[in-house]
Design an enzyme around this catalytic site. Structure first.
Site, PDB file in Angstrom:
ATOM      1  N   ARG A 108     -56.913  87.119   2.570  1.00 31.40           N
ATOM      2  CA  ARG A 108     -55.901  87.607   3.516  1.00 31.40           C
ATOM      3  C   ARG A 108     -54.961  88.510   2.720  1.00 31.40           C
ATOM      4  O   ARG A 108     -54.349  88.065   1.754  1.00 31.40           O
ATOM      5  CB  ARG A 108     -55.121  86.446   4.129  1.00 31.40           C
ATOM      6  N   HIS A 135     -58.117  91.270  12.413  1.00 31.66           N
ATOM      7  CA  HIS A 135     -58.065  89.801  12.280  1.00 31.66           C
ATOM      8  C   HIS A 135     -59.326  89.243  12.967  1.00 31.66           C
ATOM      9  O   HIS A 135     -59.256  88.622  14.022  1.00 31.66           O
ATOM     10  CB  HIS A 135     -56.786  89.270  12.922  1.00 31.66           C
ATOM     11  N   GLN A 138     -59.907  85.364  13.935  1.00 34.03           N
ATOM     12  CA  GLN A 138     -59.114  84.964  15.101  1.00 34.03           C
ATOM     13  C   GLN A 138     -59.785  85.454  16.387  1.00 34.03           C
ATOM     14  O   GLN A 138     -59.891  84.714  17.366  1.00 34.03           O
ATOM     15  CB  GLN A 138     -57.709  85.564  14.986  1.00 34.03           C
ATOM     16  N   ASP A 230     -48.937  88.944  20.994  1.00 34.68           N
ATOM     17  CA  ASP A 230     -48.759  88.627  19.570  1.00 34.68           C
ATOM     18  C   ASP A 230     -47.341  89.070  19.202  1.00 34.68           C
ATOM     19  O   ASP A 230     -46.676  89.764  19.980  1.00 34.68           O
ATOM     20  CB  ASP A 230     -49.831  89.390  18.750  1.00 34.68           C
ATOM     21  N   CYS A 270     -52.177  84.287  19.324  1.00 34.33           N
ATOM     22  CA  CYS A 270     -52.834  83.824  18.092  1.00 34.33           C
ATOM     23  C   CYS A 270     -51.956  82.876  17.287  1.00 34.33           C
ATOM     24  O   CYS A 270     -52.472  82.119  16.460  1.00 34.33           O
ATOM     25  CB  CYS A 270     -53.258  85.024  17.243  1.00 34.33           C
ATOM     26  N   ARG A 298     -60.132  77.868  16.026  1.00 31.34           N
ATOM     27  CA  ARG A 298     -60.279  78.513  14.713  1.00 31.34           C
ATOM     28  C   ARG A 298     -61.216  77.661  13.866  1.00 31.34           C
ATOM     29  O   ARG A 298     -62.103  78.163  13.193  1.00 31.34           O
ATOM     30  CB  ARG A 298     -58.919  78.646  13.996  1.00 31.34           C
TER      31      ARG A 298
HETATM   32  N1   CP Z   1     -53.250  82.990  13.819  1.00 26.79           N
HETATM   33  C1   CP Z   1     -53.252  82.916  12.490  1.00 26.79           C
HETATM   34  O1   CP Z   1     -53.974  83.620  11.774  1.00 26.79           O
HETATM   35  O2   CP Z   1     -52.414  81.970  11.988  1.00 26.79           O
HETATM   36  P1   CP Z   1     -52.002  81.798  10.468  1.00 26.79           P
HETATM   37  O3   CP Z   1     -51.199  83.006  10.066  1.00 26.79           O
HETATM   38  O4   CP Z   1     -51.170  80.547  10.460  1.00 26.79           O
HETATM   39  O5   CP Z   1     -53.228  81.667   9.622  1.00 26.79           O
HETATM   40  N1  NVA Z   2     -50.156  90.272  13.890  1.00 27.37           N
HETATM   41  C1  NVA Z   2     -49.773  89.074  13.179  1.00 27.37           C
HETATM   42  C2  NVA Z   2     -50.843  88.044  13.292  1.00 27.37           C
HETATM   43  C3  NVA Z   2     -50.540  86.753  12.575  1.00 27.37           C
HETATM   44  C4  NVA Z   2     -51.656  85.773  12.654  1.00 27.37           C
HETATM   45  C5  NVA Z   2     -49.513  89.421  11.728  1.00 27.37           C
HETATM   46  O1  NVA Z   2     -50.274  90.188  11.145  1.00 27.37           O
HETATM   47  O2  NVA Z   2     -48.533  88.923  11.175  1.00 27.37           O
END
Ligand code: CP
Ligand code: NVA
Length: 310
Positions: A108, A135, A138, A230, A270, A298
Site C-alpha cells: 500500500r 484500490h 476493495q 468515499d 469502503c 474484504r
Molecule cells: N477500505 C480500506 O481499505 O480500509 P483500510 O484503509 O482500513 O485498509
Molecule cells: N480514498 C481513500 C480510501 C481509503 C480506503 C483513501 O485513499 O484514503
C-alpha cells in the site's frame, strides 16, 4: 480450480478479464460459504506474504493477515518506517530481496508506478493494497457484496457520489467489466482520471454496461440499486481537506439522495467514513447500509486472491 491465475500480479482489475474477475468472485463465494460452515483449508500451508504499508490501514492489513492464517500460511507486516525502503533503499532491490524469502508481496503506497516497479522486479505475485490511482482489492470485495445483496452484477445501477479518486477508478473498472451501469457524480474539477474514464468506456462497450459521468448527485441517484461514497480527502490529501469541504458540500449521501434511489437500494462505503461529511450518520446507520458486510467481504475476497495467485 486454483490454478488459472497462479503467479499473476494483482495491480489493477484492468489487467483481469471479466471471466477472471468472475472466477475470483466464485472462489470468494465458495471460501466464504465453507468458512461459515466451519470447513477449513490449508491450501497455502508453508506460504508467506510480505505486506508493505506506506499508509495507514485497518481493514486491508487485518483481512490479508487473517486471510493468510486461515488458509494455512503466514503474513508479515512491514511498516515503511521500519524498512530500509523508508531510508532510501530502492524498490527494485527490495523486490528482489523479498522475492528470495516470501511467496507474495502486498503493498500500500502512493504512486501506482511504485507498485508496478515492485512487480517488475519481484519474482512473486505483487498485490496492490491501495495506491493514489487504484484500490482493486476493495473493488473486488465490493462486487461480492453487491452480488450477495442483489443476486446479480450485470445491469446493476451503481451511483458513486464524491471524489474522483482511487476508489471510484477501481469501481468503474470492475463495474464496466461486469456489465453494470456505473454513474459517477463529482464536483467540477474532481472528476475521475481521463485515462481511466476512456478505458472504462471501452470496457462498458464490450460488456454491454454503461459509464455515465456528471456533476449532479441527484441525477445520478435516481433509481440506483447501489449508492456508494468515499471520503472527500484521501490519504495524502490532508492539506487539501478544508478546501475540499467547500467544494464537496452537495456530494453527500443523505436521506434525500437515498429517497431518489430504488426503494431497495443498498448504501456502500469502503470505510473509514467521515459521517456528517460524505454520508450522514442517519444513512450510515440505516437498514439500507451494508458497509460492515462490505468490510467483512474484504476477508473472503482477499482469501480468493491469495488462494488463486500464490
Ligand atoms: N477500505 C480500506 O481499505 O480500509 P483500510 O484503509 O482500513 O485498509
Ligand atoms: N480514498 C481513500 C480510501 C481509503 C480506503 C483513501 O485513499 O484514503
Amino acid at each position: 480450480m486454483y490454478n488459472e491465475l497462479k503467479g499473476r500480479d494483482f495491480l489493477s482489475l484492468k489487467d483481469y478479464s471479466t471471466e477472471e474477475i468472475k472466477l475470483l468472485l466464485d472462489l470468494a463465494v465458495k471460501l466464504k460459504s465453507e468458512h461459515k460452515q466451519g470447513i477449513r483449508h490449508d491450501i497455502l500451508k508453508g506460504k508467506t506474504l510480505a505486506m508493505i504499508f506506506n499508509k495507514a490501514s485497518t481493514r486491508t492489513r487485518v483481512s490479508f493477515e487473517i486471510g493468510m492464517f486461515q488458509l494455512g500460511g503466514m503474513a508479515y507486516f512491514l511498516s515503511i518506517q521500519d524498512l530500509q525502503l523508508g531510508r532510501g533503499e530502492p524498490i527494485k532491490d527490495t523486490a528482489r530481496v523479498l522475492s528470495r524469502y516470501v511467496d507474495g508481496i502486498l503493498i500500500r503506497t502512493y504512486a501506482q508506478s511504485e507498485v508496478e516497479e515492485l512487480a517488475k522486479y519481484a519474482d512473486v505475485p505483487v498485490i496492490n493494497g491501495l495506491t493514489d490511482l487504484y484500490h482493486p482489492t476493495q473493488a473486488l470485495a465490493d462486487m461480492l457484496t453487491i452480488l450477495e445483496h442483489k443476486q446479480k452484477l450485470s445491469g446493476i445501477k451503481l451511483a458513486y457520489i464524491g471524489d474522483g479518486n482511487n476508489m471510484v477508478h477501481s469501481l468503474m473498472i470492475a463495474g464496466t467489466k461486469l456489465g453494470m451501469e456505473v454513474r459517477v457524480a463529482t464536483p467540477k474539477g474532481y472528476e475521475p482520471s481521463a485515462d481511466v474514464t476512456k478505458m472504462c468506456q471501452d470496457f462498458a462497450k464490450a460488456s454491454g454496461g454503461k459509464l455515465i459521468l456528471g456533476n449532479d448527485p441527484e441525477q445520478a441517484s435516481i433509481g440506483a440499486d447501489v449508492l456508494y461514497t468515499d471520503v472527500w480527502a484521501s490519504m495524502g490529501q490532508e492539506k487539501e481537506a478544508e478546501e475540499r469541504k467547500k467544494h464537496f458540500q452537495d456530494f453527500q449521501i443523505n436521506k434525500k439522495i437515498l429517497g431518489l434511489a430504488d426503494s431497495k437500494a443498498i448504501v456502500m462505503h469502503c470505510l473509514p467514513a467521515h459521517t456528517g461529511e460524505e454520508i450522514t450518520e442517519e444513512v450510515f446507520e440505516s437498514s439500507q447500509s451494508v458497509v460492515f458486510d462490505e468490510a467483512e467481504n474484504r476477508l473472503h475476497a482477499h482469501k480468493a486472491i491469495l488462494a488463486a495467485l500464490l
